[in-house]
Write a protein that holds these residues in place. Sequence first.
Motif, PDB file in Angstrom:
ATOM      1  N   GLU A   1     -83.734 -32.293 -79.106  1.00  0.00           N
ATOM      2  CA  GLU A   1     -83.647 -32.034 -77.673  1.00  0.00           C
ATOM      3  C   GLU A   1     -83.359 -33.341 -76.945  1.00  0.00           C
ATOM      4  OE1 GLU A   1     -86.914 -30.867 -74.476  1.00  0.00           O
ATOM      5  OE2 GLU A   1     -86.460 -29.213 -75.834  1.00  0.00           O
ATOM      6  N   ILE A   2     -82.510 -33.257 -75.946  1.00  0.00           N
ATOM      7  CA  ILE A   2     -82.212 -34.396 -75.087  1.00  0.00           C
ATOM      8  C   ILE A   2     -82.777 -34.094 -73.704  1.00  0.00           C
ATOM      9  CG2 ILE A   2     -80.390 -35.701 -73.932  1.00  0.00           C
ATOM     10  CD1 ILE A   2     -78.584 -35.065 -76.319  1.00  0.00           C
ATOM     11  N   ASP A   3     -83.525 -35.026 -73.166  1.00  0.00           N
ATOM     12  CA  ASP A   3     -84.006 -34.900 -71.787  1.00  0.00           C
ATOM     13  C   ASP A   3     -83.137 -35.797 -70.916  1.00  0.00           C
ATOM     14  OD1 ASP A   3     -85.252 -34.679 -69.374  1.00  0.00           O
ATOM     15  OD2 ASP A   3     -87.209 -35.375 -70.068  1.00  0.00           O
ATOM     16  N   ALA A   4     -82.175 -35.171 -70.245  1.00  0.00           N
ATOM     17  CA  ALA A   4     -81.253 -35.918 -69.392  1.00  0.00           C
ATOM     18  C   ALA A   4     -81.581 -35.710 -67.916  1.00  0.00           C
ATOM     19  CB  ALA A   4     -79.818 -35.493 -69.689  1.00  0.00           C
ATOM     20  N   THR A   5     -82.814 -35.274 -67.629  1.00  0.00           N
ATOM     21  CA  THR A   5     -83.188 -35.103 -66.229  1.00  0.00           C
ATOM     22  C   THR A   5     -83.203 -36.469 -65.556  1.00  0.00           C
ATOM     23  OG1 THR A   5     -85.539 -35.111 -66.817  1.00  0.00           O
ATOM     24  CG2 THR A   5     -84.499 -32.971 -66.559  1.00  0.00           C
TER      25      THR A   5
ATOM     26  N   MET B   1     -74.802 -35.006 -81.058  1.00  0.00           N
ATOM     27  CA  MET B   1     -74.079 -34.034 -81.884  1.00  0.00           C
ATOM     28  C   MET B   1     -73.409 -34.725 -83.068  1.00  0.00           C
ATOM     29  SD  MET B   1     -74.498 -30.911 -80.760  1.00  0.00           S
ATOM     30  CE  MET B   1     -73.125 -29.855 -81.147  1.00  0.00           C
ATOM     31  N   GLU B   2     -72.947 -35.953 -82.891  1.00  0.00           N
ATOM     32  CA  GLU B   2     -72.323 -36.695 -83.987  1.00  0.00           C
ATOM     33  C   GLU B   2     -73.329 -36.992 -85.096  1.00  0.00           C
ATOM     34  OE1 GLU B   2     -70.585 -40.066 -82.012  1.00  0.00           O
ATOM     35  OE2 GLU B   2     -68.817 -38.919 -81.403  1.00  0.00           O
ATOM     36  N   ARG B   3     -74.596 -37.112 -84.758  1.00  0.00           N
ATOM     37  CA  ARG B   3     -75.653 -37.399 -85.734  1.00  0.00           C
ATOM     38  C   ARG B   3     -76.108 -36.152 -86.489  1.00  0.00           C
ATOM     39  NH1 ARG B   3     -79.411 -40.722 -81.536  1.00  0.00           N
ATOM     40  NH2 ARG B   3     -78.131 -42.595 -81.422  1.00  0.00           N
ATOM     41  N   MET B   4     -75.798 -34.985 -85.963  1.00  0.00           N
ATOM     42  CA  MET B   4     -76.323 -33.733 -86.494  1.00  0.00           C
ATOM     43  C   MET B   4     -75.426 -33.166 -87.593  1.00  0.00           C
ATOM     44  SD  MET B   4     -77.481 -32.167 -82.802  1.00  0.00           S
ATOM     45  CE  MET B   4     -77.613 -30.515 -83.417  1.00  0.00           C
TER      46      MET B   4
ATOM     47  N   ASP C   1     -76.802 -27.197 -87.152  1.00  0.00           N
ATOM     48  CA  ASP C   1     -77.931 -27.656 -86.347  1.00  0.00           C
ATOM     49  C   ASP C   1     -77.753 -27.226 -84.897  1.00  0.00           C
ATOM     50  OD1 ASP C   1     -79.018 -28.885 -88.565  1.00  0.00           O
ATOM     51  OD2 ASP C   1     -78.541 -30.927 -87.934  1.00  0.00           O
ATOM     52  N   VAL C   2     -78.881 -27.106 -84.198  1.00  0.00           N
ATOM     53  CA  VAL C   2     -78.882 -26.667 -82.802  1.00  0.00           C
ATOM     54  C   VAL C   2     -79.505 -27.754 -81.941  1.00  0.00           C
ATOM     55  CG1 VAL C   2     -79.748 -24.899 -81.222  1.00  0.00           C
ATOM     56  CG2 VAL C   2     -79.003 -24.251 -83.512  1.00  0.00           C
ATOM     57  N   LEU C   3     -78.897 -28.015 -80.787  1.00  0.00           N
ATOM     58  CA  LEU C   3     -79.356 -29.040 -79.855  1.00  0.00           C
ATOM     59  C   LEU C   3     -79.589 -28.399 -78.494  1.00  0.00           C
ATOM     60  CD1 LEU C   3     -79.709 -32.081 -79.038  1.00  0.00           C
ATOM     61  CD2 LEU C   3     -77.261 -32.076 -78.525  1.00  0.00           C
ATOM     62  N   THR C   4     -80.696 -28.784 -77.845  1.00  0.00           N
ATOM     63  CA  THR C   4     -80.961 -28.349 -76.478  1.00  0.00           C
ATOM     64  C   THR C   4     -80.919 -29.569 -75.569  1.00  0.00           C
ATOM     65  OG1 THR C   4     -82.322 -26.494 -77.190  1.00  0.00           O
ATOM     66  CG2 THR C   4     -82.619 -27.242 -74.928  1.00  0.00           C
TER      67      THR C   4
ATOM     68  N   PHE D   1     -72.303 -37.789 -72.411  1.00  0.00           N
ATOM     69  CA  PHE D   1     -72.275 -38.876 -73.390  1.00  0.00           C
ATOM     70  C   PHE D   1     -73.434 -38.749 -74.373  1.00  0.00           C
ATOM     71  CE2 PHE D   1     -69.960 -41.976 -70.360  1.00  0.00           C
ATOM     72  CZ  PHE D   1     -68.732 -41.510 -70.793  1.00  0.00           C
ATOM     73  N   ARG D   2     -74.612 -38.477 -73.863  1.00  0.00           N
ATOM     74  CA  ARG D   2     -75.788 -38.360 -74.736  1.00  0.00           C
ATOM     75  C   ARG D   2     -75.670 -37.144 -75.655  1.00  0.00           C
ATOM     76  NH1 ARG D   2     -81.069 -40.936 -71.999  1.00  0.00           N
ATOM     77  NH2 ARG D   2     -80.014 -42.730 -71.081  1.00  0.00           N
ATOM     78  N   THR D   3     -75.096 -36.063 -75.129  1.00  0.00           N
ATOM     79  CA  THR D   3     -74.864 -34.879 -75.959  1.00  0.00           C
ATOM     80  C   THR D   3     -73.900 -35.206 -77.087  1.00  0.00           C
ATOM     81  OG1 THR D   3     -75.261 -33.411 -74.075  1.00  0.00           O
ATOM     82  CG2 THR D   3     -74.007 -32.496 -75.936  1.00  0.00           C
TER      83      THR D   3
END
Length: 73
Positions: free
Chosen positions: A3-7, A22-25, A29-32, A16-18
Amino acid sequence: MPEIDATGLFCPEPVFRTKIEMERMQVGDVLTIKADDPAAEEDISRWATRNGHDLVEVKKDGQVISITIKKVR
């Protein structure tokens, strides 16, 4: 599930963070991503589609948008 907290971050930082995460996954895999930038929903959804990933879910809880993406390739 990652999970990324981009708040508190604004375009283009959530995208950019997404991308970096995603490149590391691995495929499957699923990312939130959680963000409160109003542009994040459209920007991240468009990025995921353009890069061939599945947009699994978009939820809104007040100002916070949660976007779930499955890595396909």
